[in-house]
Design a protein around this motif. Structure first.
Motif, short mmCIF file in Angstrom:
data_model
loop_
_atom_site.label_atom_id
_atom_site.label_comp_id
_atom_site.label_asym_id
_atom_site.label_seq_id
_atom_site.Cartn_x
_atom_site.Cartn_y
_atom_site.Cartn_z
N VAL A 103 0.79 -1.26 0.07
CA VAL A 103 -0.06 0.00 -0.08
C VAL A 103 0.79 1.37 -0.23
O VAL A 103 1.74 1.37 0.80
N LYS A 104 0.51 2.16 -1.02
CA LYS A 104 1.31 3.39 -1.03
C LYS A 104 0.83 4.44 -0.49
O LYS A 104 -0.16 4.67 -0.83
N ILE A 105 1.53 5.37 0.35
CA ILE A 105 0.93 6.74 0.80
C ILE A 105 2.01 7.53 0.43
O ILE A 105 3.10 7.49 0.65
N LEU A 106 1.49 8.37 -0.57
CA LEU A 106 2.27 9.45 -1.23
C LEU A 106 2.10 10.94 -0.91
O LEU A 106 0.86 11.08 -1.15
N LEU A 107 2.93 11.66 -0.73
CA LEU A 107 2.62 12.97 -0.42
C LEU A 107 2.92 13.94 -1.45
O LEU A 107 4.15 13.62 -2.12
N PRO A 108 2.29 14.80 -1.83
CA PRO A 108 2.45 15.81 -2.79
C PRO A 108 3.67 16.60 -2.39
O PRO A 108 4.27 16.96 -1.40
N SER A 109 4.64 17.46 -3.41
CA SER A 109 5.32 18.09 -3.20
C SER A 109 5.55 19.32 -4.25
O SER A 109 5.10 19.06 -5.30
N GLN A 110 5.76 20.51 -3.39
CA GLN A 110 5.91 21.70 -4.55
C GLN A 110 7.06 21.70 -5.63
O GLN A 110 6.99 22.47 -6.58
N ARG A 111 8.00 20.90 -5.12
CA ARG A 111 9.37 20.55 -6.16
C ARG A 111 9.01 19.56 -6.96
O ARG A 111 9.95 19.49 -8.08
N CYS A 112 7.96 19.08 -7.14
CA CYS A 112 7.76 17.80 -7.94
C CYS A 112 6.84 18.56 -9.29
O CYS A 112 5.91 19.37 -9.07
N SER A 113 7.04 18.02 -10.30
CA SER A 113 6.37 18.31 -11.53
C SER A 113 5.04 17.81 -11.40
O SER A 113 4.05 18.17 -12.47
N ILE A 114 4.65 16.71 -10.69
CA ILE A 114 3.27 16.39 -10.62
C ILE A 114 2.28 17.26 -9.63
O ILE A 114 2.63 17.65 -8.83
N ALA A 117 -5.15 17.44 -8.56
CA ALA A 117 -6.39 18.36 -8.59
C ALA A 117 -7.07 17.86 -7.13
O ALA A 117 -7.95 17.43 -7.26
N ALA A 118 -6.35 18.45 -5.97
CA ALA A 118 -6.99 18.11 -4.71
C ALA A 118 -7.11 19.15 -3.74
O ALA A 118 -7.02 18.98 -2.68
N GLY A 119 -7.22 20.68 -4.47
CA GLY A 119 -7.31 21.80 -3.60
C GLY A 119 -6.04 22.52 -3.78
O GLY A 119 -5.02 22.32 -4.31
N ASP A 120 -5.94 23.45 -2.78
CA ASP A 120 -4.87 24.32 -2.81
C ASP A 120 -3.60 23.76 -1.97
O ASP A 120 -3.79 22.81 -1.18
N PRO A 121 -2.46 24.13 -2.53
CA PRO A 121 -1.18 23.55 -1.79
C PRO A 121 -1.15 23.57 -0.22
O PRO A 121 -1.54 24.80 0.13
N GLN A 122 -0.54 22.80 0.72
CA GLN A 122 -0.50 23.00 2.01
C GLN A 122 0.60 22.64 2.37
O GLN A 122 1.77 22.53 1.76
N PRO A 123 1.08 23.25 3.48
CA PRO A 123 2.36 23.06 4.20
C PRO A 123 2.65 21.74 4.48
O PRO A 123 1.81 20.84 4.41
#
Length: 144
Positions: A103-114, A117-123
């Motif tokens: 099971v993969k739990i992946l976190l978004p990153s502002q440094r990533c090109s991905i 579409a899940a709302g505004d960026p968060q800390p």
């Protein structure tokens, strides 16, 4: 199921900051859970080991091997992308993570090109908290 029966693999690169935060949070909440730090480079692995990971490994083969072994795999979303994390994720690493049955739990990153579409960026702390909530749900489903 006991904590020791599960292998939680945290994969990170660059300076290992996101991985460090994940390891610290996981070990604080579930100290007996086996957490393995897998870095795309030695700096990332070191940061996660200092944060309390039980063991660790570095490099392409370490990512490929441990992605197959993991029950749960956490890290930045860039680990799914060939050449992700500013080129630190090789195509073989991305393929191994994507093909892993964990099971993969992946976190978004502002440094990533991905972009998600899940709302505004968060800390980062927001994403760490969300990852811990998802991990808790997964552990509960496994009876841990």
């Amino acid at each position: 199921m006991k904590h020791g029966d599960l292998l939680v693999v945290v994969v990170d690169g660059q300076g290992g900051g996101m991985g460090r935060g994940l390891v610290e949070s996981i070990k604080k909440k579930w100290p007996k859970l086996h957490v393995r730090a897998v870095g795309t480079n030695s700096l990332a692995t070191s940061a996660m080991l200092r944060a309390g990971a039980d063991d660790g490994a570095t490099g392409e083969n370490a990512v490929v091997f441990n992605a197959r072994q993991a029950d749960l795999l956490l890290g930045p979303i860039g680990i799914l992308t060939p050449n992700g994390l500013l080129g630190e994720v090789s195509p073989a690493m991305a393929e191994a993570v994507g093909a892993s049955e964990a099971v993969k739990i992946l976190l978004p990153s502002q440094r990533c090109s991905i972009r998600l579409a899940a709302g505004d960026p968060q800390p980062l702390q927001f994403y760490l908290d969300q990852a811990l909530r998802l991990l808790e749900e997964e552990l509960a489903a496994r009876g841990v």
